[in-house]
Design a protein around this motif. Structure first.
Motif, mmCIF file in Angstrom:
data_model
loop_
_atom_site.group_PDB
_atom_site.id
_atom_site.type_symbol
_atom_site.label_atom_id
_atom_site.label_comp_id
_atom_site.label_asym_id
_atom_site.label_seq_id
_atom_site.Cartn_x
_atom_site.Cartn_y
_atom_site.Cartn_z
ATOM 1 N N UNK A 3 -44.174 -12.117 -10.494
ATOM 2 C CA UNK A 3 -42.776 -11.907 -10.858
ATOM 3 C C UNK A 3 -42.083 -13.253 -11.071
ATOM 4 N N UNK A 4 -42.340 -14.201 -10.174
ATOM 5 C CA UNK A 4 -41.759 -15.533 -10.314
ATOM 6 C C UNK A 4 -42.228 -16.193 -11.607
ATOM 7 N N UNK A 5 -43.497 -15.999 -11.940
ATOM 8 C CA UNK A 5 -44.010 -16.579 -13.176
ATOM 9 C C UNK A 5 -43.279 -16.063 -14.401
ATOM 10 N N UNK A 6 -42.873 -14.808 -14.372
ATOM 11 C CA UNK A 6 -42.182 -14.204 -15.519
ATOM 12 C C UNK A 6 -40.685 -14.490 -15.519
ATOM 13 N N UNK A 7 -40.074 -14.474 -14.337
ATOM 14 C CA UNK A 7 -38.605 -14.501 -14.284
ATOM 15 C C UNK A 7 -38.036 -15.613 -13.408
ATOM 16 N N UNK A 8 -38.861 -16.577 -13.006
ATOM 17 C CA UNK A 8 -38.400 -17.626 -12.101
ATOM 18 C C UNK A 8 -37.311 -18.504 -12.668
ATOM 19 N N UNK A 9 -37.167 -18.559 -13.994
ATOM 20 C CA UNK A 9 -36.133 -19.401 -14.597
ATOM 21 C C UNK A 9 -34.794 -18.681 -14.713
ATOM 22 N N UNK A 10 -34.713 -17.458 -14.178
ATOM 23 C CA UNK A 10 -33.449 -16.721 -14.163
ATOM 24 C C UNK A 10 -32.771 -16.900 -12.802
ATOM 25 N N UNK A 37 -47.238 -18.617 0.194
ATOM 26 C CA UNK A 37 -46.396 -18.081 -0.871
ATOM 27 C C UNK A 37 -45.577 -19.186 -1.534
ATOM 28 N N UNK A 38 -44.946 -20.023 -0.723
ATOM 29 C CA UNK A 38 -44.121 -21.105 -1.277
ATOM 30 C C UNK A 38 -44.994 -22.099 -2.038
ATOM 31 N N UNK A 39 -46.176 -22.403 -1.515
ATOM 32 C CA UNK A 39 -47.079 -23.325 -2.219
ATOM 33 C C UNK A 39 -47.501 -22.759 -3.572
ATOM 34 N N UNK A 40 -47.775 -21.454 -3.606
ATOM 35 C CA UNK A 40 -48.158 -20.823 -4.874
ATOM 36 C C UNK A 40 -47.008 -20.896 -5.882
ATOM 37 N N UNK A 41 -45.802 -20.683 -5.416
ATOM 38 C CA UNK A 41 -44.650 -20.758 -6.325
ATOM 39 C C UNK A 41 -44.441 -22.180 -6.817
ATOM 40 N N UNK A 42 -44.609 -23.147 -5.914
ATOM 41 C CA UNK A 42 -44.410 -24.549 -6.294
ATOM 42 C C UNK A 42 -45.368 -24.970 -7.398
ATOM 43 N N UNK A 43 -46.572 -24.396 -7.373
ATOM 44 C CA UNK A 43 -47.554 -24.720 -8.418
ATOM 45 C C UNK A 43 -47.097 -24.257 -9.792
ATOM 46 N N UNK A 44 -46.202 -23.255 -9.816
ATOM 47 C CA UNK A 44 -45.738 -22.719 -11.092
ATOM 48 C C UNK A 44 -44.453 -23.392 -11.574
ATOM 49 N N UNK A 45 -44.036 -24.462 -10.891
ATOM 50 C CA UNK A 45 -42.814 -25.167 -11.290
ATOM 51 C C UNK A 45 -43.202 -26.426 -12.064
ATOM 52 N N UNK A 84 -35.204 -24.635 -7.945
ATOM 53 C CA UNK A 84 -34.141 -24.151 -7.066
ATOM 54 C C UNK A 84 -34.546 -22.852 -6.382
ATOM 55 N N UNK A 85 -35.156 -21.964 -7.144
ATOM 56 C CA UNK A 85 -35.576 -20.674 -6.598
ATOM 57 C C UNK A 85 -36.580 -20.865 -5.468
ATOM 58 N N UNK A 86 -37.526 -21.787 -5.669
ATOM 59 C CA UNK A 86 -38.521 -22.063 -4.623
ATOM 60 C C UNK A 86 -37.842 -22.607 -3.365
ATOM 61 N N UNK A 87 -36.885 -23.523 -3.556
ATOM 62 C CA UNK A 87 -36.171 -24.093 -2.402
ATOM 63 C C UNK A 87 -35.395 -23.013 -1.645
ATOM 64 N N UNK A 88 -34.745 -22.137 -2.371
ATOM 65 C CA UNK A 88 -33.958 -21.084 -1.727
ATOM 66 C C UNK A 88 -34.844 -20.078 -1.012
#
Length: 535
Positions: A356-363, A385-393, A416-420
């Motif tokens: 989901x983050x990969x598709x909509x993380x920039x919203x 989870x946070x590490x996986x998201x960080x890889x997609x930034x 920002x989304x990852x930090x929050x």
């Protein structure tokens, strides 16, 4: 002046200069001009009222009221005087006098549609619902138009709403209003959507959900066109009140087929499913499941439906819609609550949220979308989870400060989304003092770097990187809470003031600033001032 456009008598030319002076705010000249006119035409009542308006606006309320009453006691019927008195009474905040004015006018000119309608509106302003009802019916008898009839019906509804005795509302006012509308329905005189809305309101307040449903699903319901899916929304509400879960399920299913991103119907769809399961409902052997069509009464059907909606989004050339992906997480949540084994068919929540983050993380909405489903992750999955998201930034190369920064606003929003999400998972709170200070340095660096994306923003617009600043302030407050070091609060204030200088309209900065001052007991207005001493 509003009244000027209605002046029809020969005195129009004489009164026009007074209107112009009042329109331009030259009240003294308006008074002088009215005095000149009254010397020549003592019986020109409108000039006297216009003079009263000028006096009212120059602060001479008593004199203005006395002058107005001289005209009012004569019970004028000319439009100029009536409208000028109406304006004056409104400015004096005496709307009840407008009603008395038109009561007298209606007695003298009983067949005037205009005066009757003004009288109705005057009653409406003072909440005289009983008199509104009578005025509406009197007007309808003179000019049999639907709106006037339904003014009277609405007056009955208002009497029901305002009545202190609920029994009186349910046994007299609302039933009478219902009978009045039913008369129009039988005579096939219902014309407007507002009339159907009023009928629905009456039935709803009477608790006649079945009758209301018949109205909405019948020919009258076709008039509900001003709001998108107004008819369907009302049907859904009534199905749920009546606990007609098959119809609720089938309607939600149909509406989601049309628009899989309409989130309001997913909860109805899932709620109805579990009610059907609890009731051991099964479809009839022959014919349709219910008047709304096919019913999904098993978990397998609902899982398949949600997965089909997701497949449809995955196969699209255009950007996917969020609704189906969030519906999958919501269904996992509900199945897990009930201990249903079918939860495993929908996938691992961690993987689904990463997708989901990969598709909509920039919203900007991504954080609020995912935040409510973080409880689906186990405690030992938080860091992963946070590490996986960080890889997609996508971040650029490291700068002199040792931090990598985003190259555009979309990458910034992902970071920002990852930090929050990290903060929402408690990872910020788990850091030691040195870790929190390093985090603050990183957040401040990202905030200052992100200001370049909003260099041309208006003062009323927020900076793209404001949330970094806000998080840095919160981490400072965390440090103060942990260590008791008041310097951390002052650092928080400094960061927030910096943020406010770039985003003067950021309400979150202002609120946290106010809250932060309460963390500094040593501060008093005498010990700290933003103005130079001696001024």
């Amino acid at each position: 002046m509003a009244a000027r456009g209605h002046v029809q008598d020969p005195n129009d030319r004489r009164l026009r200069p007074i209107y112009d002076y009042l329109d331009n705010g030259n009240n003294k000249m308006a008074i002088q001009q009215a005095d000149k006119l009254l010397k020549k035409h003592k019986d020109l009542h409108c000039a006297k009222v216009l003079k009263a308006i000028g006096l009212q606006r120059t602060g001479k309320q008593d004199e203005a009221f006395s002058l107005a009453q001289e005209v009012a006691t004569l019970e004028p019927t000319d439009d100029n005087s009536l409208q000028a008195l109406t304006i004056l009474y409104r400015e004096m905040h005496r709307p009840e006098l407008v009603a008395k004015l038109y009561e007298a006018a209606v007695k003298k000119v009983p067949l005037s549609e205009e005066y009757h309608s003004h009288l109705f509106m005057a009653y409406a302003r003072v909440g005289e619902y009983k008199k509104m009802q009578q005025a509406g019916m009197a007007l309808y008898k003179i000019v049999p138009k639907n709106p006037y009839y339904f003014w009277s019906v609405m007056s009955l509804v208002m009497q029901a709403i305002s009545a202190q005795d609920e029994k009186l509302s349910q046994t007299m006012f609302l039933p009478l209003a219902e009978r009045m509308v039913e008369k129009m329905v039988k005579e096939e005189k219902i014309e407007a959507e507002a009339e159907v809305q009023l009928y629905f309101m009456i039935l709803e307040r009477l608790g006649k959900c079945v009758e209301a449903l018949d109205v909405i699903r019948g020919p009258l319901g076709e008039k509900l066109t001003s709001e998108l899916q107004s008819r369907e929304n009302k049907c859904m509400m009534l199905y749920q009140r009546l606990q007609r879960w098959p119809e609720s399920n089938a309607l939600a299913h149909k509406l989601l087929l049309k628009n899989p991103d309409d989130w309001q119907f997913y909860p109805s769809y899932f709620d109805s499913l579990f009610h059907l399961i609890d009731q051991s409902w099964s479809p009839p052997e022959e014919g349709e499941h219910c008047p709304e069509g096919a019913v999904h009464h098993t978990v397998a059907e609902v899982v398949r439906f949600v997965e089909d909606r997701i497949k449809g989004e995955d196969d699209k050339d255009s950007r996917a819609l969020r609704g189906p992906y969030l519906a999958r997480l919501e269904l996992i949540h509900r199945l897990r609550e009930r201990g249903c084994p079918e939860e495993a068919q929908l996938g691992e929540p961690l993987e689904l949220m990463v997708q989901f983050f990969g598709k909509f993380g920039d919203k900007p909405c991504c954080i609020t979308d995912l935040k409510i489903y973080l409880h689906l992750l186990s405690a030992d999955q938080h860091v992963q989870f946070v590490n996986r998201l960080s890889e997609a930034v996508p971040l650029g190369e490291q700068g002199d400060e040792g931090f990598a920064f985003p190259d555009d606003t979309k990458a910034l929003q992902r970071h920002l989304c990852v930090c929050q999400l990290s903060r929402a998972l408690g990872l910020h709170h788990a850091l030691d003092v040195e870790g929190k200070l390093r985090l603050i340095a990183e957040l401040k660096a990202h905030y200052r770097h992100g200001l370049k994306f909003g260099a041309n923003a208006l003062k009323t617009e927020l900076q793209f990187s404001d949330m970094y600043c806000l998080m840095a302030a919160h981490v400072y407050i965390d440090l103060w809470t942990d260590t008791g070091d008041e310097d951390m609060v002052w650092q928080s204030l400094g960061v927030l003031q910096e943020g406010l200088s770039h985003s003067p309209s950021n309400a979150q900065f202002k609120l946290l600033l106010l809250r932060s001052w309460t963390f500094t007991p040593a501060w008093t207005p005498s010990t700290y001032s933003t103005t130079p001493s001696g001024h």
